[in-house]
Motif scaffolding. Structure first.
Motif, PDB file in Angstrom:
ATOM      1  N   PRO A  16      -0.221  -3.490  -9.858  1.00 30.66           N
ATOM      2  CA  PRO A  16       0.631  -4.951  -9.487  1.00 30.66           C
ATOM      3  C   PRO A  16      -0.145  -5.909 -10.033  1.00 30.66           C
ATOM      4  O   PRO A  16      -1.259  -5.922 -10.128  1.00 30.66           O
ATOM      5  CB  PRO A  16       0.845  -4.621  -8.177  1.00 30.66           C
ATOM      6  CG  PRO A  16       0.933  -3.361  -7.618  1.00 30.66           C
ATOM      7  CD  PRO A  16      -0.462  -2.729  -8.567  1.00 30.66           C
ATOM      8  N   CYS A  17       0.817  -6.836  -9.948  1.00 28.45           N
ATOM      9  CA  CYS A  17       0.032  -8.490 -10.499  1.00 28.45           C
ATOM     10  C   CYS A  17      -0.935  -8.863  -9.641  1.00 28.45           C
ATOM     11  O   CYS A  17      -1.806  -9.640 -10.015  1.00 28.45           O
ATOM     12  CB  CYS A  17       1.209  -9.243 -10.893  1.00 28.45           C
ATOM     13  SG  CYS A  17       2.380  -9.623  -9.481  1.00 28.45           S
ATOM     14  N   SER A  31      -2.507  -6.690  -7.281  1.00 29.95           N
ATOM     15  CA  SER A  31      -3.149  -5.492  -6.704  1.00 29.95           C
ATOM     16  C   SER A  31      -4.130  -5.832  -5.696  1.00 29.95           C
ATOM     17  O   SER A  31      -4.858  -7.088  -5.790  1.00 29.95           O
ATOM     18  CB  SER A  31      -3.389  -4.693  -7.596  1.00 29.95           C
ATOM     19  OG  SER A  31      -4.631  -4.940  -8.507  1.00 29.95           O
ATOM     20  N   LEU A  32      -4.652  -4.770  -5.123  1.00 29.99           N
ATOM     21  CA  LEU A  32      -5.827  -5.058  -4.184  1.00 29.99           C
ATOM     22  C   LEU A  32      -6.911  -5.374  -5.114  1.00 29.99           C
ATOM     23  O   LEU A  32      -8.043  -6.138  -4.482  1.00 29.99           O
ATOM     24  CB  LEU A  32      -6.205  -3.809  -3.308  1.00 29.99           C
ATOM     25  CG  LEU A  32      -6.726  -4.231  -1.979  1.00 29.99           C
ATOM     26  CD1 LEU A  32      -6.129  -5.207  -1.166  1.00 29.99           C
ATOM     27  CD2 LEU A  32      -7.107  -2.853  -1.215  1.00 29.99           C
ATOM     28  N   ILE A  33      -7.245  -4.652  -6.241  1.00 35.45           N
ATOM     29  CA  ILE A  33      -8.251  -4.977  -6.983  1.00 35.45           C
ATOM     30  C   ILE A  33      -8.284  -6.483  -7.333  1.00 35.45           C
ATOM     31  O   ILE A  33      -9.469  -7.121  -7.536  1.00 35.45           O
ATOM     32  CB  ILE A  33      -8.396  -4.000  -8.369  1.00 35.45           C
ATOM     33  CG1 ILE A  33      -8.907  -2.600  -7.891  1.00 35.45           C
ATOM     34  CG2 ILE A  33      -9.462  -4.572  -9.290  1.00 35.45           C
ATOM     35  CD1 ILE A  33      -8.904  -1.597  -9.024  1.00 35.45           C
ATOM     36  N   HIS A  34      -6.988  -6.897  -7.663  1.00 36.44           N
ATOM     37  CA  HIS A  34      -7.091  -8.461  -8.323  1.00 36.44           C
ATOM     38  C   HIS A  34      -7.341  -9.162  -6.920  1.00 36.44           C
ATOM     39  O   HIS A  34      -7.922 -10.278  -7.001  1.00 36.44           O
ATOM     40  CB  HIS A  34      -5.599  -8.541  -8.579  1.00 36.44           C
ATOM     41  CG  HIS A  34      -5.406  -9.887  -9.150  1.00 36.44           C
ATOM     42  ND1 HIS A  34      -4.737 -11.042  -8.181  1.00 36.44           N
ATOM     43  CD2 HIS A  34      -5.389 -10.477 -10.267  1.00 36.44           C
ATOM     44  CE1 HIS A  34      -4.791 -12.402  -9.092  1.00 36.44           C
ATOM     45  NE2 HIS A  34      -5.112 -11.788 -10.357  1.00 36.44           N
ATOM     46  N   GLN A  35      -6.930  -8.835  -5.726  1.00 34.75           N
ATOM     47  CA  GLN A  35      -7.177  -9.513  -4.654  1.00 34.75           C
ATOM     48  C   GLN A  35      -8.640  -9.591  -4.447  1.00 34.75           C
ATOM     49  O   GLN A  35      -9.306 -10.603  -3.735  1.00 34.75           O
ATOM     50  CB  GLN A  35      -6.588  -9.056  -3.449  1.00 34.75           C
ATOM     51  CG  GLN A  35      -5.002  -9.463  -3.446  1.00 34.75           C
ATOM     52  CD  GLN A  35      -4.597  -8.896  -2.268  1.00 34.75           C
ATOM     53  OE1 GLN A  35      -4.889  -8.622  -1.082  1.00 34.75           O
ATOM     54  NE2 GLN A  35      -3.230  -8.064  -2.340  1.00 34.75           N
ATOM     55  N   SER A  36      -9.445  -8.682  -4.810  1.00 34.75           N
ATOM     56  CA  SER A  36     -11.013  -8.675  -4.539  1.00 34.75           C
ATOM     57  C   SER A  36     -11.625  -9.859  -5.175  1.00 34.75           C
ATOM     58  O   SER A  36     -12.663 -10.224  -4.754  1.00 34.75           O
ATOM     59  CB  SER A  36     -11.377  -7.277  -4.902  1.00 34.75           C
ATOM     60  OG  SER A  36     -11.493  -7.085  -6.287  1.00 34.75           O
ATOM     61  N   ASP A  66       3.042  -7.544  -4.989  1.00 31.60           N
ATOM     62  CA  ASP A  66       3.768  -7.907  -6.365  1.00 31.60           C
ATOM     63  C   ASP A  66       4.595  -9.001  -6.202  1.00 31.60           C
ATOM     64  O   ASP A  66       4.473  -9.927  -5.169  1.00 31.60           O
ATOM     65  CB  ASP A  66       4.769  -6.382  -6.588  1.00 31.60           C
ATOM     66  CG  ASP A  66       5.646  -6.141  -5.120  1.00 31.60           C
ATOM     67  OD1 ASP A  66       6.071  -7.120  -4.630  1.00 31.60           O
ATOM     68  OD2 ASP A  66       5.736  -5.096  -4.898  1.00 31.60           O
ATOM     69  N   ALA A  67       5.455  -9.100  -7.236  1.00 25.37           N
ATOM     70  CA  ALA A  67       6.302 -10.292  -7.393  1.00 25.37           C
ATOM     71  C   ALA A  67       7.440 -10.470  -6.472  1.00 25.37           C
ATOM     72  O   ALA A  67       8.417 -11.128  -6.539  1.00 25.37           O
ATOM     73  CB  ALA A  67       6.503 -10.556  -8.833  1.00 25.37           C
ATOM     74  N   ALA A  68       7.674  -9.326  -5.799  1.00 27.46           N
ATOM     75  CA  ALA A  68       9.117  -8.944  -5.069  1.00 27.46           C
ATOM     76  C   ALA A  68       8.957  -9.719  -3.625  1.00 27.46           C
ATOM     77  O   ALA A  68       8.903  -9.190  -2.724  1.00 27.46           O
ATOM     78  CB  ALA A  68       9.496  -7.831  -4.934  1.00 27.46           C
ATOM     79  N   ARG A  69       8.720 -11.111  -3.680  1.00 27.84           N
ATOM     80  CA  ARG A  69       8.492 -11.807  -2.675  1.00 27.84           C
ATOM     81  C   ARG A  69       9.489 -11.729  -1.389  1.00 27.84           C
ATOM     82  O   ARG A  69       9.336 -11.982  -0.190  1.00 27.84           O
ATOM     83  CB  ARG A  69       7.930 -13.197  -2.870  1.00 27.84           C
ATOM     84  CG  ARG A  69       6.628 -13.567  -3.714  1.00 27.84           C
ATOM     85  CD  ARG A  69       5.679 -12.734  -2.945  1.00 27.84           C
ATOM     86  NE  ARG A  69       4.325 -12.984  -3.902  1.00 27.84           N
ATOM     87  CZ  ARG A  69       3.238 -13.608  -3.514  1.00 27.84           C
ATOM     88  NH1 ARG A  69       3.236 -14.536  -2.547  1.00 27.84           N
ATOM     89  NH2 ARG A  69       2.047 -13.472  -4.129  1.00 27.84           N
ATOM     90  N   GLU A  70      10.779 -11.416  -1.766  1.00 30.49           N
ATOM     91  CA  GLU A  70      11.726 -11.485  -0.811  1.00 30.49           C
ATOM     92  C   GLU A  70      11.592 -10.305   0.271  1.00 30.49           C
ATOM     93  O   GLU A  70      12.191 -10.229   1.251  1.00 30.49           O
ATOM     94  CB  GLU A  70      13.169 -11.351  -1.596  1.00 30.49           C
ATOM     95  CG  GLU A  70      13.491 -10.242  -2.183  1.00 30.49           C
ATOM     96  CD  GLU A  70      13.054 -10.153  -3.621  1.00 30.49           C
ATOM     97  OE1 GLU A  70      13.021  -9.046  -4.511  1.00 30.49           O
ATOM     98  OE2 GLU A  70      12.236 -11.058  -4.075  1.00 30.49           O
TER      99      GLU A  70
END
Length: 262
Positions: free
Chosen positions: A21-22, A24-29, A227-231
């Protein structure tokens, strides 16, 4: 502080949330948006349930963004229930034994937050871990100590939510006894292969972030939307326990009262 996610639902590959995902947990790291620091590079871990009752586990001290083995494992492993965690250390060593999630028998546990003044109460807190469980104490974190104290409470008949509340109550009593002014903050998840129990709680007004996204075929609990599905993503209210089993999601108050430390 750390970032984590817990998944329960139809079997999926770990990479669907850990890597793809945009956010993702790796991105959050590297790019956390709702933490004290944007970088969570003091190790990582994944834990998953497969065909055995006890979970599989992979932990490493390298940052999640630089470990090619994590990408390979996440691409190949499919699970109906798994945890993933990236760590930002709060005073204890960067070692594999200190990386989340922690495993004991059929249980998985991970945590984001800290026990204020942990260094001043660590010895007393560890002394409360029963001898039968102390041998499982492989690291030095407050998170693992809370996990083992909760396991001990479950062995005495308490449910997972009540066991976590009792463990935190014990730590809070020791903090008060030591005169620490720092808060106790906790976002945590505990699983047994079928059910996830996650909590968001703080002794002050600043609990770690935690969200729930419930879809028709799955439920995800995460420090930040992946992900981008914030709702879909709803912030878990402070002082709340969420229980996920078989697609059902139940919310209940999570209360941590002061109790006398033994």
């Amino acid at each position: 502080m750390c970032r984590f996610l817990a998944y329960s639902g139809v079997p999926v590959f770990l990479e669907d949330f850990v890597a793809s995902p945009c956010h993702s947990l790796i991105h959050q790291s590297l790019h956390a948006e709702e933490a004290k620091t944007g970088t969570n590079g003091d190790g990582f871990g994944v834990g998953w349930y497969g065909e055995r009752s006890e979970p599989g586990q992979y932990r490493e001290v390298r940052p999640a963004w630089s470990d090619e083995n994590l990408l390979s494992i996440a691409r190949q492993v499919r699970s109906h229930l798994f945890f993933a965690h990236v760590r930002a250390a709060t005073g204890t060593a960067t070692t594999r034994a200190n990386c989340h999630p922690f495993v004991h028998d059929r249980y998985l546990f991970m945590h984001n937050g800290q026990i204020g003044g942990y260094g001043t109460i660590r010895r007393k807190l560890e002394n409360l871990i029963p001898d039968a469980l102390y041998a499982a104490r492989a690291g030095s974190t407050d998170s693992e100590a809370i996990f083992l104290l909760a396991i001990a409470q479950m062995a005495h008949g308490l449910g997972p939510g009540e066991a976590l509340a009792t463990a935190l109550s014990t730590a809070l009593a020791l903090m008060q006894e030591a005169g620490t002014s720092e808060p106790l903050r906790c976002a945590a998840a505990l699983a047994d292969g079928e059910t996830i129990h996650a909590v968001r709680w703080s002794s002050d007004a600043r609990p770690p972030s935690l969200y729930v996204c419930a879809r028709a075929d799955s439920v995800v609990i995460a420090s930040e939307p992946v992900d981008a599905a914030r709702e879909c993503w709803q912030a878990l209210p402070c002082n709340t326990l969420v229980t996920v089993k078989g697609g059902a999601v139940e919310f209940s108050p999570f209360e941590v009262g002061l109790r006398q430390a033994a």
